[in-house]
Design a protein around this motif. Structure first.
Motif, PDB file in Angstrom:
ATOM      1  N   LEU A   1       6.251 -60.846 -37.686  1.00 31.17           N
ATOM      2  CA  LEU A   1       7.418 -60.034 -38.017  1.00 31.17           C
ATOM      3  C   LEU A   1       8.635 -60.623 -37.325  1.00 31.17           C
ATOM      4  N   ASP A   2       9.621 -61.057 -38.117  1.00 32.59           N
ATOM      5  CA  ASP A   2      10.909 -61.496 -37.569  1.00 32.59           C
ATOM      6  C   ASP A   2      11.767 -60.250 -37.359  1.00 32.59           C
ATOM      7  N   CYS A   3      12.070 -59.932 -36.107  1.00 31.53           N
ATOM      8  CA  CYS A   3      12.947 -58.785 -35.835  1.00 31.53           C
ATOM      9  C   CYS A   3      14.389 -59.292 -35.869  1.00 31.53           C
ATOM     10  N   GLU A   4      15.053 -59.012 -36.995  1.00 35.07           N
ATOM     11  CA  GLU A   4      16.401 -59.526 -37.211  1.00 35.07           C
ATOM     12  C   GLU A   4      17.379 -58.879 -36.229  1.00 35.07           C
ATOM     13  N   HIS A   5      18.355 -59.652 -35.760  1.00 37.03           N
ATOM     14  CA  HIS A   5      19.367 -59.150 -34.805  1.00 37.03           C
ATOM     15  C   HIS A   5      18.730 -58.417 -33.632  1.00 37.03           C
ATOM     16  N   PHE A   6      17.584 -58.932 -33.151  1.00 36.57           N
ATOM     17  CA  PHE A   6      16.881 -58.193 -32.111  1.00 36.57           C
ATOM     18  C   PHE A   6      17.718 -58.024 -30.841  1.00 36.57           C
ATOM     19  N   PHE A   7      18.396 -59.098 -30.422  1.00 36.11           N
ATOM     20  CA  PHE A   7      19.095 -59.027 -29.129  1.00 36.11           C
ATOM     21  C   PHE A   7      20.303 -58.095 -29.188  1.00 36.11           C
ATOM     22  N   ASP A   8      21.030 -58.121 -30.300  1.00 30.74           N
ATOM     23  CA  ASP A   8      22.148 -57.181 -30.461  1.00 30.74           C
ATOM     24  C   ASP A   8      21.607 -55.759 -30.557  1.00 30.74           C
ATOM     25  N   GLY A   9      20.506 -55.613 -31.287  1.00 30.88           N
ATOM     26  CA  GLY A   9      19.884 -54.307 -31.432  1.00 30.88           C
ATOM     27  C   GLY A   9      19.404 -53.769 -30.088  1.00 30.88           C
ATOM     28  N   TYR A  10      18.826 -54.664 -29.305  1.00 25.55           N
ATOM     29  CA  TYR A  10      18.293 -54.233 -28.004  1.00 25.55           C
ATOM     30  C   TYR A  10      19.421 -53.810 -27.070  1.00 25.55           C
ATOM     31  N   LYS A  11      20.554 -54.542 -27.163  1.00 23.70           N
ATOM     32  CA  LYS A  11      21.687 -54.175 -26.302  1.00 23.70           C
ATOM     33  C   LYS A  11      22.242 -52.811 -26.709  1.00 23.70           C
ATOM     34  N   ALA A  12      22.211 -52.521 -28.025  1.00 21.81           N
ATOM     35  CA  ALA A  12      22.771 -51.252 -28.512  1.00 21.81           C
ATOM     36  C   ALA A  12      21.811 -50.089 -28.275  1.00 21.81           C
ATOM     37  N   LYS A  13      20.528 -50.315 -28.576  1.00 23.75           N
ATOM     38  CA  LYS A  13      19.579 -49.199 -28.470  1.00 23.75           C
ATOM     39  C   LYS A  13      18.192 -49.783 -28.188  1.00 23.75           C
ATOM     40  N   PRO A  14      17.911 -50.063 -26.900  1.00 21.55           N
ATOM     41  CA  PRO A  14      16.688 -50.782 -26.538  1.00 21.55           C
ATOM     42  C   PRO A  14      15.416 -50.115 -27.069  1.00 21.55           C
ATOM     43  N   ALA A  15      15.351 -48.783 -26.980  1.00 21.24           N
ATOM     44  CA  ALA A  15      14.111 -48.094 -27.362  1.00 21.24           C
ATOM     45  C   ALA A  15      13.792 -48.333 -28.832  1.00 21.24           C
ATOM     46  N   TYR A  16      14.852 -48.358 -29.688  1.00 14.02           N
ATOM     47  CA  TYR A  16      14.573 -48.528 -31.118  1.00 14.02           C
ATOM     48  C   TYR A  16      14.175 -49.967 -31.455  1.00 14.02           C
ATOM     49  N   ALA A  17      14.880 -50.934 -30.877  1.00 12.50           N
ATOM     50  CA  ALA A  17      14.533 -52.342 -31.143  1.00 12.50           C
ATOM     51  C   ALA A  17      13.083 -52.589 -30.740  1.00 12.50           C
ATOM     52  N   LEU A  18      12.727 -52.062 -29.585  1.00 15.35           N
ATOM     53  CA  LEU A  18      11.368 -52.221 -29.081  1.00 15.35           C
ATOM     54  C   LEU A  18      10.356 -51.507 -29.984  1.00 15.35           C
ATOM     55  N   ALA A  19      10.744 -50.337 -30.496  1.00 14.94           N
ATOM     56  CA  ALA A  19       9.833 -49.576 -31.368  1.00 14.94           C
ATOM     57  C   ALA A  19       9.503 -50.384 -32.633  1.00 14.94           C
ATOM     58  N   CYS A  20      10.488 -51.131 -33.152  1.00 11.20           N
ATOM     59  CA  CYS A  20      10.246 -51.941 -34.347  1.00 11.20           C
ATOM     60  C   CYS A  20       9.211 -53.024 -34.027  1.00 11.20           C
ATOM     61  N   ALA A  21       9.408 -53.709 -32.891  1.00 12.24           N
ATOM     62  CA  ALA A  21       8.480 -54.766 -32.494  1.00 12.24           C
ATOM     63  C   ALA A  21       7.091 -54.187 -32.259  1.00 12.24           C
ATOM     64  N   GLN A  22       7.047 -53.045 -31.572  1.00 13.06           N
ATOM     65  CA  GLN A  22       5.745 -52.443 -31.261  1.00 13.06           C
ATOM     66  C   GLN A  22       5.012 -51.968 -32.503  1.00 13.06           C
ATOM     67  N   ALA A  23       5.765 -51.464 -33.478  1.00 13.36           N
ATOM     68  CA  ALA A  23       5.135 -50.984 -34.719  1.00 13.36           C
ATOM     69  C   ALA A  23       4.349 -52.127 -35.363  1.00 13.36           C
ATOM     70  N   ALA A  24       4.964 -53.322 -35.407  1.00 12.60           N
ATOM     71  CA  ALA A  24       4.295 -54.466 -36.026  1.00 12.60           C
ATOM     72  C   ALA A  24       3.085 -54.891 -35.201  1.00 12.60           C
ATOM     73  N   TYR A  25       3.272 -54.938 -33.894  1.00 17.79           N
ATOM     74  CA  TYR A  25       2.173 -55.371 -33.016  1.00 17.79           C
ATOM     75  C   TYR A  25       0.974 -54.422 -33.136  1.00 17.79           C
ATOM     76  N   GLU A  26       1.255 -53.132 -33.146  1.00 20.13           N
ATOM     77  CA  GLU A  26       0.172 -52.143 -33.219  1.00 20.13           C
ATOM     78  C   GLU A  26      -0.591 -52.209 -34.535  1.00 20.13           C
ATOM     79  N   GLU A  27       0.110 -52.640 -35.596  1.00 22.64           N
ATOM     80  CA  GLU A  27      -0.565 -52.749 -36.901  1.00 22.64           C
ATOM     81  C   GLU A  27      -1.327 -54.062 -37.039  1.00 22.64           C
ATOM     82  N   GLY A  28      -1.261 -54.917 -35.996  1.00 22.57           N
ATOM     83  CA  GLY A  28      -2.059 -56.134 -36.026  1.00 22.57           C
ATOM     84  C   GLY A  28      -1.298 -57.397 -36.347  1.00 22.57           C
ATOM     85  N   ALA A  29       0.049 -57.365 -36.248  1.00 21.17           N
ATOM     86  CA  ALA A  29       0.813 -58.611 -36.446  1.00 21.17           C
ATOM     87  C   ALA A  29       0.423 -59.576 -35.331  1.00 21.17           C
TER      88      ALA A  29
END
Ligand SMILES: [Zn+2]
Length: 531
Positions: free
Chosen positions: A141-169
């Protein structure tokens, strides 16, 4: 201590295809994929199957790649089910080893660009990863604009990454999509992500908009990421992607990385890196970047005489790695600053070794200095230097004479009433006892002259059929009372070898003529033509 595996993901054929002026054909894509596979990258991302005919066709080709062939595409569209999204279905059907999804991870983009809710975006990530896993594909999963997203709202950017990881990416890739992140920020943020998701599942995808894509990739590795995404020669839109041609040798030749990590590129394949870089330029019909780190023509070139004598004695004094390790070569520039050691070393390299006290070496050096004073620049024209040296040593066969040439430019109005300019050249060449006259029309006077010169060289014609002009550069030098024109011509032959020749004159046609002649004579010598 066993070294940790670090994975290389190449996206030359997907993100690199966004480069301004780059348009890959199917044949280009197939040959670049083969180059990358042979080099030893772990993943080759080849495009968007289903989105355009070339990419769809590429994935349908029979192939034997060792690298994992990766298809790229979007996660399912908001408000649709995975099975009801034609784009996703086409992606899942493609004959790929891995699928790389791109998804938003910046809440602002989810709202404004996707016009959906944060929850629906997370559900789309989960559903898409699950669907690809069910198809037996490895998933990224390519998390687009991850660093800008993380600076704006870390919990949400991380939730996107975690969702993919938990599903087996297999990989969650943190993308610096607009290329604005700085190394210290990347290191901190990747460190925080790796506290939640194991670094062995985290990748970095950096763009080069502050010229730090390579540095950002290494910052991410230092913080725990174990996959680097990039492109050959740093191809990519705007300022490019992280340059694998620089990343690979740094990983292999710099102790801090080499002792800790292992990559799929062997020492032997590293020796072919310069060739791979130039082969890509060849496919793109571009002149290679002379100043590219590791692989550029100037990467191991030294100009000043005092340095040159030290380099001849002990190369490590001025080089951070040995050029041979990346398939490049040391180059001692012959220039107005150069001393005798430069000239001797350069003569030896081109196979014209002479005694160091030979008087002809001093004469050559004086000749170079005199010519450079009137505008020649031999450091940029290796082939013309070689010819000058050979002439001094009496080692240039007398092939042919150009008795006369005539170049004309005519402007007229054609049958459609349009203003057109036509250039024509006539060249009279004497080869042995034979007098040959050739006429050619060209796209400008220099092109016409080139075509006429190379049209008929009698018995030498067969040696120059593969000769091709690949670059032509003109500079006007302001040398005192009158302006002088310097022309540099880069040529290539059927074996992919390149060389540069030079001409200097107050007349641009004459300067071009000198450079063209040098190129032809150089090619004849190289091909072993006899006088
Ligand atoms: Zn990108």
């Amino acid at each position: 201590m066993p070294r940790e595996r670090l994975y290389l993901f190449d996206t030359t054929l997907r993100d690199g295809a966004q480069t301004n002026g780059v348009d890959f054909t199917l044949a280009d894509k197939l040959s670049i994929a083969a180059l990358l596979d042979d080099l030893g990258v772990d993943y080759v991302e080849a495009g968007y199957p289903g989105a355009n005919p070339i990419d769809t066709n590429f994935f349908a080709q029979p192939r034997k790649l060792r690298a994992k062939l990766t298809a790229f595409g979007m996660t399912r569209r908001p408000g649709r089910s995975a099975s009801n999204d034609p784009g996703l279905v086409a992606l899942l059907e493609a004959e790929a080893d891995a699928i790389c999804f791109v998804a938003k991870s910046w809440d602002y983009h989810v709202r404004v660009a996707l016009e959906t809710t944060e929850e629906e975006n997370l559900a789309s990530i989960r559903d898409s990863v699950r669907a690809a896993r069910a198809k037996g594909r490895e998933v990224l999963l390519d998390c687009e604009h991850f660093f800008d997203g993380y600076k704006a709202k870390p919990a949400y950017a991380l939730a996107c990454a975690q969702a993919a990881y938990e599903e087996g990416a297999r990989w969650v890739v943190l993308c610096d999509t607009n290329g604005g992140a700085l190394p210290h920020e990347v290191e901190r943020i990747v460190g925080e992500v790796c506290a939640k998701i194991p670094g062995g599942h985290v990748g970095i995808h950096a763009h080069n908009d502050t010229e730090q894509a390579v540095a950002n990739s290494f910052a991410a590795v230092r913080a725990g990421a174990r996959q680097i995404q990039g492109t050959l020669n740093g191809l990519g839109e705007r300022c490019g992607n992280a340059n694998l041609t620089s990343i690979i040798p740094t990983l292999k030749l710099k102790a801090d990385f080499a002792q800790q990590f292992e990559i799929g590129v062997s020492d032997e394949k590293l020796h072919g890196l310069t060739h791979v870089s130039h082969a890509l330029d060849e496919i793109l019909n571009r002149a290679p970047n002379r100043h590219a780190p590791y692989v550029g023509e100037s990467a191991f070139a030294t100009k000043a005489g005092i340095h040159a004598s030290a380099i001849v004695k002990e190369p490590a004094t001025y080089e951070h790695v040995a050029p041979e390790q990346v398939g490049n070569r040391r180059k001692l520039l012959v220039s107005d600053q150069s001393g005798r050691s430069n000239v001797l070393a350069e003569l030896e390299r081109i196979g014209l070794a002479v005694d160091k006290d030979d008087r002809r070496v001093i004469r050559l050096l004086d000749e170079v200095k005199e010519r450079e004073a009137i505008g020649y620049a031999y450091e940029a024209a290796d082939a013309s230097f070689e010819l000058l040296a050979r002439r001094m040593l009496g080692r240039v066969p007398h092939y042919f004479d150009v008795e006369k040439f005539d170049v004309g430019v005519e402007q007229r109005v054609n049958a459609k009433g349009e203003r057109v300019t036509v250039s024509q050249a006539v060249v009279k060449v004497k080869v042995g006892d034979e007098l040959l006259i050739s006429v050619a029309e060209g796209n400008g006077p220099v092109n016409a002259l080139d075509l006429a010169l190379r049209k008929d060289l009698g018995k030498y014609q067969k040696f120059i059929t593969g000769l091709e002009l690949t670059d032509y550069r003109v500079r006007i030098l302001n040398g005192g009372t009158q302006a002088v024109t310097r022309v540099l011509i880069e040529s290539a032959d059927e074996a992919g070898e390149r060389w540069t020749t030079i001409g200097v004159s107050s007349n641009i046609i004459d300067a071009s003529f000198q450079a063209l002649m040098d190129s032809i004579v150089y090619k004849l010598i190289k091909s072993g033509a006899l006088a």
